[in-house]
Design a protein around this motif. Sequence first.
Motif, PDB file in Angstrom:
ATOM      1  N   VAL A  59       0.838  -1.204   0.000  1.00 59.43           N
ATOM      2  CA  VAL A  59       0.000   0.000   0.000  1.00 59.43           C
ATOM      3  C   VAL A  59       0.873   1.255   0.000  1.00 59.43           C
ATOM      4  O   VAL A  59       0.627   2.210  -0.753  1.00 59.43           O
ATOM      5  CB  VAL A  59      -0.948  -0.007   1.217  1.00 59.43           C
ATOM      6  CG1 VAL A  59      -1.589   1.359   1.415  1.00 59.43           C
ATOM      7  CG2 VAL A  59      -2.030  -1.069   1.041  1.00 59.43           C
ATOM      8  N   VAL A  60       1.901   1.263   0.845  1.00 60.70           N
ATOM      9  CA  VAL A  60       2.815   2.402   0.889  1.00 60.70           C
ATOM     10  C   VAL A  60       3.510   2.581  -0.454  1.00 60.70           C
ATOM     11  O   VAL A  60       3.664   3.709  -0.952  1.00 60.70           O
ATOM     12  CB  VAL A  60       3.848   2.215   2.018  1.00 60.70           C
ATOM     13  CG1 VAL A  60       4.992   3.228   1.897  1.00 60.70           C
ATOM     14  CG2 VAL A  60       3.175   2.342   3.381  1.00 60.70           C
ATOM     15  N   ARG A  61       3.919   1.493  -1.070  1.00 56.11           N
ATOM     16  CA  ARG A  61       4.590   1.557  -2.371  1.00 56.11           C
ATOM     17  C   ARG A  61       3.663   2.131  -3.433  1.00 56.11           C
ATOM     18  O   ARG A  61       4.087   2.962  -4.254  1.00 56.11           O
ATOM     19  CB  ARG A  61       5.052   0.148  -2.757  1.00 56.11           C
ATOM     20  CG  ARG A  61       5.994   0.090  -3.957  1.00 56.11           C
ATOM     21  CD  ARG A  61       6.360  -1.355  -4.253  1.00 56.11           C
ATOM     22  NE  ARG A  61       7.333  -1.466  -5.328  1.00 56.11           N
ATOM     23  CZ  ARG A  61       8.622  -1.729  -5.152  1.00 56.11           C
ATOM     24  NH1 ARG A  61       9.108  -1.879  -3.932  1.00 56.11           N
ATOM     25  NH2 ARG A  61       9.443  -1.836  -6.187  1.00 56.11           N
ATOM     26  N   VAL A  62       2.392   1.716  -3.431  1.00 59.07           N
ATOM     27  CA  VAL A  62       1.438   2.239  -4.405  1.00 59.07           C
ATOM     28  C   VAL A  62       1.286   3.739  -4.256  1.00 59.07           C
ATOM     29  O   VAL A  62       1.310   4.495  -5.239  1.00 59.07           O
ATOM     30  CB  VAL A  62       0.070   1.536  -4.261  1.00 59.07           C
ATOM     31  CG1 VAL A  62      -0.999   2.251  -5.079  1.00 59.07           C
ATOM     32  CG2 VAL A  62       0.172   0.078  -4.698  1.00 59.07           C
ATOM     33  N   LEU A  63       1.146   4.213  -3.015  1.00 61.02           N
ATOM     34  CA  LEU A  63       0.996   5.654  -2.787  1.00 61.02           C
ATOM     35  C   LEU A  63       2.264   6.413  -3.175  1.00 61.02           C
ATOM     36  O   LEU A  63       2.208   7.481  -3.788  1.00 61.02           O
ATOM     37  CB  LEU A  63       0.662   5.921  -1.328  1.00 61.02           C
ATOM     38  CG  LEU A  63      -0.748   5.536  -0.873  1.00 61.02           C
ATOM     39  CD1 LEU A  63      -0.886   5.679   0.633  1.00 61.02           C
ATOM     40  CD2 LEU A  63      -1.803   6.379  -1.589  1.00 61.02           C
ATOM     41  N   ALA A  64       3.429   5.851  -2.817  1.00 59.10           N
ATOM     42  CA  ALA A  64       4.690   6.527  -3.105  1.00 59.10           C
ATOM     43  C   ALA A  64       4.965   6.612  -4.597  1.00 59.10           C
ATOM     44  O   ALA A  64       5.545   7.593  -5.076  1.00 59.10           O
ATOM     45  CB  ALA A  64       5.835   5.812  -2.396  1.00 59.10           C
ATOM     46  N   LEU A  65       4.547   5.608  -5.348  1.00 58.85           N
ATOM     47  CA  LEU A  65       4.864   5.550  -6.767  1.00 58.85           C
ATOM     48  C   LEU A  65       3.769   6.126  -7.659  1.00 58.85           C
ATOM     49  O   LEU A  65       3.915   6.142  -8.885  1.00 58.85           O
ATOM     50  CB  LEU A  65       5.157   4.103  -7.190  1.00 58.85           C
ATOM     51  CG  LEU A  65       6.620   3.663  -7.076  1.00 58.85           C
ATOM     52  CD1 LEU A  65       7.133   3.796  -5.649  1.00 58.85           C
ATOM     53  CD2 LEU A  65       6.793   2.240  -7.575  1.00 58.85           C
ATOM     54  N   THR A  66       2.690   6.605  -7.057  1.00 50.53           N
ATOM     55  CA  THR A  66       1.632   7.252  -7.834  1.00 50.53           C
ATOM     56  C   THR A  66       1.859   8.762  -7.781  1.00 50.53           C
ATOM     57  O   THR A  66       1.660   9.391  -6.747  1.00 50.53           O
ATOM     58  CB  THR A  66       0.244   6.920  -7.266  1.00 50.53           C
ATOM     59  OG1 THR A  66       0.062   5.499  -7.266  1.00 50.53           O
ATOM     60  CG2 THR A  66      -0.842   7.568  -8.100  1.00 50.53           C
ATOM     61  N   PRO A  67       2.297   9.374  -8.875  1.00 50.42           N
ATOM     62  CA  PRO A  67       2.645  10.794  -8.839  1.00 50.42           C
ATOM     63  C   PRO A  67       1.453  11.681  -8.501  1.00 50.42           C
ATOM     64  O   PRO A  67       0.309  11.380  -8.863  1.00 50.42           O
ATOM     65  CB  PRO A  67       3.141  11.072 -10.269  1.00 50.42           C
ATOM     66  CG  PRO A  67       3.517   9.731 -10.816  1.00 50.42           C
ATOM     67  CD  PRO A  67       2.549   8.770 -10.194  1.00 50.42           C
ATOM     68  N   GLY A  68       1.741  12.758  -7.795  1.00 47.18           N
ATOM     69  CA  GLY A  68       0.705  13.743  -7.504  1.00 47.18           C
ATOM     70  C   GLY A  68       0.585  14.057  -6.025  1.00 47.18           C
ATOM     71  O   GLY A  68       0.880  13.227  -5.165  1.00 47.18           O
ATOM     72  N   ARG A  69       0.142  15.269  -5.728  1.00 49.95           N
ATOM     73  CA  ARG A  69       0.043  15.701  -4.333  1.00 49.95           C
ATOM     74  C   ARG A  69      -1.022  14.941  -3.564  1.00 49.95           C
ATOM     75  O   ARG A  69      -0.884  14.749  -2.360  1.00 49.95           O
ATOM     76  CB  ARG A  69      -0.239  17.207  -4.281  1.00 49.95           C
ATOM     77  CG  ARG A  69       0.902  18.046  -4.817  1.00 49.95           C
ATOM     78  CD  ARG A  69       0.803  19.502  -4.419  1.00 49.95           C
ATOM     79  NE  ARG A  69       1.831  20.291  -5.062  1.00 49.95           N
ATOM     80  CZ  ARG A  69       2.080  21.569  -4.810  1.00 49.95           C
ATOM     81  NH1 ARG A  69       1.317  22.200  -3.905  1.00 49.95           N
ATOM     82  NH2 ARG A  69       3.040  22.208  -5.436  1.00 49.95           N
ATOM     83  N   ALA A  70      -2.054  14.501  -4.241  1.00 46.91           N
ATOM     84  CA  ALA A  70      -3.110  13.772  -3.537  1.00 46.91           C
ATOM     85  C   ALA A  70      -2.542  12.490  -2.923  1.00 46.91           C
ATOM     86  O   ALA A  70      -2.807  12.172  -1.747  1.00 46.91           O
ATOM     87  CB  ALA A  70      -4.253  13.447  -4.490  1.00 46.91           C
TER      88      ALA A  70
END
Length: 372
Positions: free
Chosen positions: A56-67
Motif C-alpha cells: 500500500v505504501v509503495r502504491v501511494l509513493a509511486l503514484t505521482p501527484g500531491r493527492a
Amino acid sequence: MEDAKDDLGSLVWGQAEQRAAQGDPSYVRELGSQLADRHAAAVEQVREYERQLAYVVRVLALTPGRASLVQLCRLLDEKRPSTSGSGLLPRFVASLLAEHQYVTDLAATVFDRREWGRLDELRACLFHELVLRGVDIDKFPPLRSWPLERPGWHALAWLPVHLSAFESDVDFPSRSIRGSARGGPANLPSEGRMDPPTPRTSERSALRDIATVDVYETIVAAVQAGEWGDYGAWVFMLDEAITPDQVPALLPTLPMDCVDGLGPTGRFEIAVRPADGIWSMLFATASMGGMYGSGVQGAFGRLWAWRSMAGLSGTRVGASVEEVEYQARQCTWFHFEADADWFHNDISADYGIATLSADRRRIAVLAATDTD
C-alpha cells in the motif's frame, strides 16, 4: 486439553506450574506445543500484514501527484508503521518518492513540518536522495530551509547540502509497483590497466597490517552497510615512499587474506582509477546492497561511501566531507581483481580497492565479495 483451544492462556497461567509440581510434565509440554503452533501462525499473519502494508505504501509513493503524497504522509504520520523488513523503512520510502514524484510536490507536502511533525527521518533521507539526483535545493524554499530545521544529531547532518563533483555520476535502482531493477559496482575497466608482468615474485612482503579497529570499521563502512557476503580491510605503512607504478607488483605480496593462495602466474588484474570512480563503486555497494539485500538506499549510501573514502584515504577523524574529498584527490586509487581463493570472480560481486597516500608511504586496501 480440549478446552485449551478456547482459553489456552488461562491454562498456561493457571495450571502449568501446578501440573509440573504434580508430576505431569507431559501436560506442560503439550501446552508449550500448542503455544508454539499459535505463535508461528501469528508471526506469519504479522508478516502478511507487513507485506500488504508495504505494498500500500509503495502504491501511494509511486503514484505521482500531491493527492497521493498527502495520503501517504497522513498514513505514515498517524500510524507510524514499523517493520522488520525494508519496505516500510523511511530511507526506502524516501528513495521511492525521489524516483517517482515531482520535486515541487515533495517540497510542498513532505517538507511541511507543521502538518507532518513525525516525518523527520523521512525528510532527512529524502533531502539527500534529491541532492544526489541533482536537484538544486536553493530553488525550493522548503528544501533550502531543511538544513536549518533538521535534527543536528542525525547522522546524515554530516553530509553536505550540495552535490560534490565526486557524486555527479551515480546509479540508482529503477522501481515499479510490482518490480525493480538495479545495477552494482563497476567491473574492472580496460583503461588505466597496470597489470604486473608474470611470473610475479612468490616472496611475501614483511610489512604488517596496522589498521586499528576504528580504521578498519571506517574502511569497510560501505560494504558492511550493503550487507555483502565477506569483506576485509588492511593498512600498511611503507619503509620508504614508492611511486604509483610500484603498487601493482607490491599488492599481491602483502599479507592479506584476499590474495592468499595467489600463485606467481595466477590472474591479478589492476587499473588506476579516478577517485570519483571509486566513490561511485562504494556508493553502489552501500546503496543497492548485495545479491540478497536491498541496500541502505541513496541517503545512507552517500553517508557510508564517504565514510569508506575517509578511511581509505587516511583522512583525520572528525573531518568534514570537503576535507575527505580534498584528501582523496591527493591519493592514487586502484581497482583490482584476482584469482585468489578469497574471491569468487562473479560479475559485479567481487572487487578490491587500494589507495596510495599523497606522501606515498601508506597503502590501504578494501576487498569485498558477495557470492555464496
